[in-house]
Write a protein that holds these residues in place. Structure first.
Motif, PDB file in Angstrom:
ATOM      1  N   MET A 173      42.226  48.447  48.328  1.00  0.00           N
ATOM      2  CA  MET A 173      42.025  47.005  48.444  1.00  0.00           C
ATOM      3  C   MET A 173      40.867  46.694  49.395  1.00  0.00           C
ATOM      4  O   MET A 173      40.061  45.784  49.139  1.00  0.00           O
ATOM      5  CB  MET A 173      43.312  46.361  48.948  1.00  0.00           C
ATOM      6  N   ASP A 174      40.775  47.466  50.459  1.00  0.00           N
ATOM      7  CA  ASP A 174      39.710  47.276  51.437  1.00  0.00           C
ATOM      8  C   ASP A 174      38.348  47.587  50.818  1.00  0.00           C
ATOM      9  O   ASP A 174      37.361  46.892  51.061  1.00  0.00           O
ATOM     10  CB  ASP A 174      39.963  48.199  52.634  1.00  0.00           C
ATOM     11  N   ILE A 175      38.289  48.628  50.006  1.00  0.00           N
ATOM     12  CA  ILE A 175      37.047  48.983  49.310  1.00  0.00           C
ATOM     13  C   ILE A 175      36.636  47.846  48.369  1.00  0.00           C
ATOM     14  O   ILE A 175      35.459  47.477  48.283  1.00  0.00           O
ATOM     15  CB  ILE A 175      37.233  50.303  48.527  1.00  0.00           C
ATOM     16  N   ALA A 176      37.619  47.282  47.673  1.00  0.00           N
ATOM     17  CA  ALA A 176      37.328  46.163  46.760  1.00  0.00           C
ATOM     18  C   ALA A 176      36.775  44.968  47.534  1.00  0.00           C
ATOM     19  O   ALA A 176      35.865  44.280  47.065  1.00  0.00           O
ATOM     20  CB  ALA A 176      38.590  45.772  45.998  1.00  0.00           C
ATOM     21  N   GLU A 177      37.329  44.700  48.719  1.00  0.00           N
ATOM     22  CA  GLU A 177      36.821  43.607  49.550  1.00  0.00           C
ATOM     23  C   GLU A 177      35.344  43.837  49.875  1.00  0.00           C
ATOM     24  O   GLU A 177      34.523  42.914  49.822  1.00  0.00           O
ATOM     25  CB  GLU A 177      37.627  43.508  50.851  1.00  0.00           C
ATOM     26  N   LEU A 179      33.154  45.724  48.191  1.00  0.00           N
ATOM     27  CA  LEU A 179      32.331  45.651  46.982  1.00  0.00           C
ATOM     28  C   LEU A 179      32.154  44.200  46.516  1.00  0.00           C
ATOM     29  O   LEU A 179      31.136  43.861  45.906  1.00  0.00           O
ATOM     30  CB  LEU A 179      32.964  46.489  45.863  1.00  0.00           C
ATOM     31  N   SER A 180      33.142  43.353  46.805  1.00  0.00           N
ATOM     32  CA  SER A 180      33.027  41.949  46.386  1.00  0.00           C
ATOM     33  C   SER A 180      31.907  41.223  47.114  1.00  0.00           C
ATOM     34  O   SER A 180      31.514  40.128  46.710  1.00  0.00           O
ATOM     35  CB  SER A 180      34.357  41.221  46.610  1.00  0.00           C
ATOM     36  N   SER A 191      31.321  45.180  37.305  1.00  0.00           N
ATOM     37  CA  SER A 191      32.728  45.531  37.548  1.00  0.00           C
ATOM     38  C   SER A 191      33.476  44.437  38.307  1.00  0.00           C
ATOM     39  O   SER A 191      34.566  44.682  38.819  1.00  0.00           O
ATOM     40  CB  SER A 191      32.808  46.849  38.338  1.00  0.00           C
ATOM     41  N   LYS A 192      32.918  43.231  38.363  1.00  0.00           N
ATOM     42  CA  LYS A 192      33.539  42.150  39.125  1.00  0.00           C
ATOM     43  C   LYS A 192      34.974  41.863  38.698  1.00  0.00           C
ATOM     44  O   LYS A 192      35.852  41.681  39.561  1.00  0.00           O
ATOM     45  CB  LYS A 192      32.686  40.875  39.013  1.00  0.00           C
ATOM     46  N   PRO A 193      35.286  41.806  37.383  1.00  0.00           N
ATOM     47  CA  PRO A 193      36.681  41.515  37.002  1.00  0.00           C
ATOM     48  C   PRO A 193      37.675  42.502  37.615  1.00  0.00           C
ATOM     49  O   PRO A 193      38.713  42.101  38.139  1.00  0.00           O
ATOM     50  CB  PRO A 193      36.651  41.612  35.473  1.00  0.00           C
ATOM     51  N   LEU A 194      37.344  43.794  37.564  1.00  0.00           N
ATOM     52  CA  LEU A 194      38.248  44.798  38.126  1.00  0.00           C
ATOM     53  C   LEU A 194      38.297  44.694  39.648  1.00  0.00           C
ATOM     54  O   LEU A 194      39.375  44.787  40.252  1.00  0.00           O
ATOM     55  CB  LEU A 194      37.795  46.201  37.724  1.00  0.00           C
ATOM     56  N   ILE A 195      37.153  44.505  40.284  1.00  0.00           N
ATOM     57  CA  ILE A 195      37.104  44.421  41.750  1.00  0.00           C
ATOM     58  C   ILE A 195      37.954  43.268  42.246  1.00  0.00           C
ATOM     59  O   ILE A 195      38.697  43.399  43.229  1.00  0.00           O
ATOM     60  CB  ILE A 195      35.646  44.276  42.228  1.00  0.00           C
ATOM     61  N   GLU A 196      37.885  42.117  41.561  1.00  0.00           N
ATOM     62  CA  GLU A 196      38.681  40.968  41.976  1.00  0.00           C
ATOM     63  C   GLU A 196      40.176  41.244  41.798  1.00  0.00           C
ATOM     64  O   GLU A 196      41.008  40.803  42.596  1.00  0.00           O
ATOM     65  CB  GLU A 196      38.279  39.725  41.175  1.00  0.00           C
ATOM     66  N   GLU A 197      40.526  41.989  40.749  1.00  0.00           N
ATOM     67  CA  GLU A 197      41.937  42.357  40.561  1.00  0.00           C
ATOM     68  C   GLU A 197      42.407  43.288  41.675  1.00  0.00           C
ATOM     69  O   GLU A 197      43.531  43.167  42.173  1.00  0.00           O
ATOM     70  CB  GLU A 197      42.120  43.053  39.208  1.00  0.00           C
ATOM     71  N   LEU A 198      41.546  44.212  42.082  1.00  0.00           N
ATOM     72  CA  LEU A 198      41.915  45.176  43.121  1.00  0.00           C
ATOM     73  C   LEU A 198      42.153  44.505  44.467  1.00  0.00           C
ATOM     74  O   LEU A 198      42.821  45.079  45.339  1.00  0.00           O
ATOM     75  CB  LEU A 198      40.818  46.241  43.260  1.00  0.00           C
ATOM     76  N   LYS A 199      41.625  43.316  44.675  1.00  0.00           N
ATOM     77  CA  LYS A 199      41.821  42.593  45.935  1.00  0.00           C
ATOM     78  C   LYS A 199      43.196  41.928  46.004  1.00  0.00           C
ATOM     79  O   LYS A 199      43.631  41.520  47.074  1.00  0.00           O
ATOM     80  CB  LYS A 199      40.728  41.533  46.102  1.00  0.00           C
ATOM     81  N   ASN A 200      43.871  41.823  44.871  1.00  0.00           N
ATOM     82  CA  ASN A 200      45.157  41.134  44.795  1.00  0.00           C
ATOM     83  C   ASN A 200      46.304  42.126  45.017  1.00  0.00           C
ATOM     84  O   ASN A 200      46.460  43.073  44.250  1.00  0.00           O
ATOM     85  CB  ASN A 200      45.309  40.466  43.430  1.00  0.00           C
ATOM     86  N   PRO A 201      47.132  41.933  46.050  1.00  0.00           N
ATOM     87  CA  PRO A 201      48.237  42.874  46.314  1.00  0.00           C
ATOM     88  C   PRO A 201      49.191  43.044  45.139  1.00  0.00           C
ATOM     89  O   PRO A 201      49.726  44.133  44.925  1.00  0.00           O
ATOM     90  CB  PRO A 201      48.948  42.243  47.520  1.00  0.00           C
ATOM     91  N   ASP A 202      49.401  41.993  44.368  1.00  0.00           N
ATOM     92  CA  ASP A 202      50.332  42.073  43.239  1.00  0.00           C
ATOM     93  C   ASP A 202      49.823  42.969  42.122  1.00  0.00           C
ATOM     94  O   ASP A 202      50.608  43.408  41.269  1.00  0.00           O
ATOM     95  CB  ASP A 202      50.604  40.673  42.685  1.00  0.00           C
ATOM     96  N   LEU A 212      45.143  53.894  36.753  1.00  0.00           N
ATOM     97  CA  LEU A 212      44.618  54.385  38.027  1.00  0.00           C
ATOM     98  C   LEU A 212      43.399  55.278  37.796  1.00  0.00           C
ATOM     99  O   LEU A 212      42.419  55.221  38.534  1.00  0.00           O
ATOM    100  CB  LEU A 212      45.699  55.152  38.790  1.00  0.00           C
ATOM    101  N   ASP A 213      43.464  56.099  36.758  1.00  0.00           N
ATOM    102  CA  ASP A 213      42.331  56.982  36.475  1.00  0.00           C
ATOM    103  C   ASP A 213      41.127  56.189  35.985  1.00  0.00           C
ATOM    104  O   ASP A 213      39.979  56.510  36.326  1.00  0.00           O
ATOM    105  CB  ASP A 213      42.726  58.027  35.429  1.00  0.00           C
ATOM    106  N   SER A 214      41.368  55.131  35.209  1.00  0.00           N
ATOM    107  CA  SER A 214      40.252  54.293  34.743  1.00  0.00           C
ATOM    108  C   SER A 214      39.611  53.552  35.917  1.00  0.00           C
ATOM    109  O   SER A 214      38.398  53.331  35.937  1.00  0.00           O
ATOM    110  CB  SER A 214      40.738  53.303  33.680  1.00  0.00           C
ATOM    111  N   ILE A 215      40.429  53.168  36.915  1.00  0.00           N
ATOM    112  CA  ILE A 215      39.891  52.548  38.132  1.00  0.00           C
ATOM    113  C   ILE A 215      38.989  53.537  38.852  1.00  0.00           C
ATOM    114  O   ILE A 215      37.890  53.184  39.301  1.00  0.00           O
ATOM    115  CB  ILE A 215      41.040  52.095  39.051  1.00  0.00           C
ATOM    116  N   ARG A 216      39.452  54.768  38.968  1.00  0.00           N
ATOM    117  CA  ARG A 216      38.648  55.810  39.624  1.00  0.00           C
ATOM    118  C   ARG A 216      37.301  55.968  38.932  1.00  0.00           C
ATOM    119  O   ARG A 216      36.245  56.003  39.590  1.00  0.00           O
ATOM    120  CB  ARG A 216      39.402  57.142  39.599  1.00  0.00           C
ATOM    121  N   LEU A 217      37.306  56.043  37.615  1.00  0.00           N
ATOM    122  CA  LEU A 217      36.067  56.258  36.870  1.00  0.00           C
ATOM    123  C   LEU A 217      35.101  55.091  37.015  1.00  0.00           C
ATOM    124  O   LEU A 217      33.881  55.284  37.100  1.00  0.00           O
ATOM    125  CB  LEU A 217      36.394  56.483  35.390  1.00  0.00           C
ATOM    126  N   GLU A 218      35.629  53.870  37.076  1.00  0.00           N
ATOM    127  CA  GLU A 218      34.751  52.693  37.131  1.00  0.00           C
ATOM    128  C   GLU A 218      34.201  52.445  38.536  1.00  0.00           C
ATOM    129  O   GLU A 218      33.070  51.981  38.691  1.00  0.00           O
ATOM    130  CB  GLU A 218      35.510  51.455  36.646  1.00  0.00           C
TER     131      GLU A 218
END
Length: 412
Positions: A173-177, A179-180, A191-202, A212-218
């Motif tokens: 989540m911190d990495i996404a913050e 990158l945003s 990759s903004k759509p994914l990054i914004e999702e990664l910032k959300n705890p839910d 999780l693996d697709s997140i790693r690759l992107e």
């Protein structure tokens, strides 16, 4: 012999930096003095940590076995992909390298893809002992490899329901913050759509292994854009007394925020219609009982943590003031507080602008400390701030209004 030990025990303030005195020393007993003089000694065996490439190899190996145990189609497919990667790494080893030639028996055995399909505990032991340290590092940005390792550990901890899962999620989540803040870079913007999702705890609830693996690759090739300055400076202290080389997995966290902070802030925004939160937003005074009731809801001991978690993350800031900093002050409430000034009709342009800046700050941050009225942006109008724009009487009245707004958030 004892004279040399005496030199070692001599005190030396600031030996390793400011306020870092010498606390220990190391004796190289080449001539066997300890044994000759029958003296006590405290010796430690050297410990060498595993390099990142080896940790990634072994993590993929363990993850593949855990994925097979779930028997789910998606997990079995991912396990096969991981085994393909491991097999390829062994198959492509340069057999002319000394380290590889010393383990040729095992290299030849596991360069056959079929050999990876049904690994038992003994096979894993052989691979870790003889093969996992042989592959050379991938020719990619170092942070990408470290991100791979972090994500592999997150996948493993998710399957094993390990305690470190939450911490790894916080890192992601911190990495996404971070990158945003880099959407001006085209690769990151894609990759903004994914990054914004990664910032959300839910977002982290019930993530599949394939996701999780697709997140790693992107994300893996984007982490190089994180601000180095945002990460804390790491000072390496090589402790001779332990003769130890420690290779820790990298901490990619960039201190842009924590998952706990996000959960608390999200709860407050989602419950803005709560009677106490609503009062805080509209500048209606709250009572101590109302504040206590809100604390009981907010500090649930679960996802929103405890009061101790709050103090650790936000310090001693009063809860009402903190909530105001999240939701701000309703603009109508702020304007009503300064209605006497706004409706007087005799304000100069600079005075009107000064009041509007206070209102804008309140709607965004919830409170204004009186001392801030003598700092930028208020000194942009007059270098003396409040006292340079208004006379003494009006200045004291404005300070009184600001203090009353602030006190309404504390609870009486």
């Amino acid at each position: 012999f004892w004279q040399m030990i005496g030199r070692g025990t001599r005190l030396c303030p600031d030996a390793f930096g400011p306020n870092q005195p010498k606390e220990h020393f190391l004796i190289f007993d080449v001539c066997g003095n300890f044994e000759f003089f029958d003296a006590d000694k405290q010796a430690k065996e050297p410990k060498v940590g595993k390099p990142i490439t080896q940790q990634i190899f072994e993590s993929r190996l363990h993850l593949s076995r855990l994925l097979k145990e779930t028997s789910e189609d998606g997990d079995l497919e991912l396990a096969g992909t991981l085994l393909d990667i491991l097999h390829k790494a062994v198959e492509s080893l340069d057999k002319s390298r000394f380290q590889v030639s010393m383990n040729l028996k095992h290299v030849h055995e596991f360069e056959k893809r079929a050999r990876w399909n049904n690994l038992d505990a003994n096979d894993v032991h052989i691979i870790e002992k003889h093969l996992s340290d042989l592959p050379v590092p991938e020719t990619i940005n170092e942070l990408a490899r470290r991100f791979d390792l972090m994500m592999l550990k997150l996948q493993i901890s998710t399957l094993m329901m390990a305690m470190n899962k939450k911490k790894l999620e916080e890192n992601l989540m911190d990495i996404a913050e971070g990158l945003s803040l880099k959407y001006t870079i085209p690769m990151v913007l894609r990759s903004k759509p994914l990054i914004e999702e990664l910032k959300n705890p839910d977002f982290y609830k019930d993530l599949s292994q394939k996701k999780l693996d697709s997140i790693r690759l992107e994300i893996r090739e984007l982490v190089e854009y994180l601000d180095v300055s945002a990460r804390p400076t790491i000072y390496t202290d090589i402790k001779d007394s332990e003769i130890t080389i420690t290779v820790n997995e990298p901490n990619l966290a960039t201190n842009y925020g924590t998952i706990y902070r996000k959960r608390v802030e999200k709860f407050i925004r989602d419950n803005k219609n709560n009677i106490t939160i609503s009062k805080l937003s509209t500048n209606v005074p709250i009572t101590a009982d109302e504040l206590k009731s809100l604390e009981d809801i907010l500090f649930d001991g679960g996802e929103r943590g405890t009061r101790a978690d709050y103090l650790k993350e936000f310090g001693e800031a009063p809860l009402g003031i903190f909530i105001r900093s999240i939701i701000g002050l309703d603009i109508k409430a702020a304007q009503e507080a300064f209605a006497e000034f706004l409706q007087a009709g005799n304000l100069r342009a600079d005075q009107m602008t000064f009041i509007q800046i206070i209102i804008a700050h309140l709607t965004k941050n919830g409170t204004v400390q009186p001392s801030m009225l003598f700092e930028p942006p208020f000194t942009d109008i007059n270098d003396q701030g409040l006292m340079g724009v208004f006379d003494d009487g009006a200045s004291h009245k404005i300070i009184s209004i600001v203090e009353r707004i602030n006190s309404n958030a504390v609870g009486a």
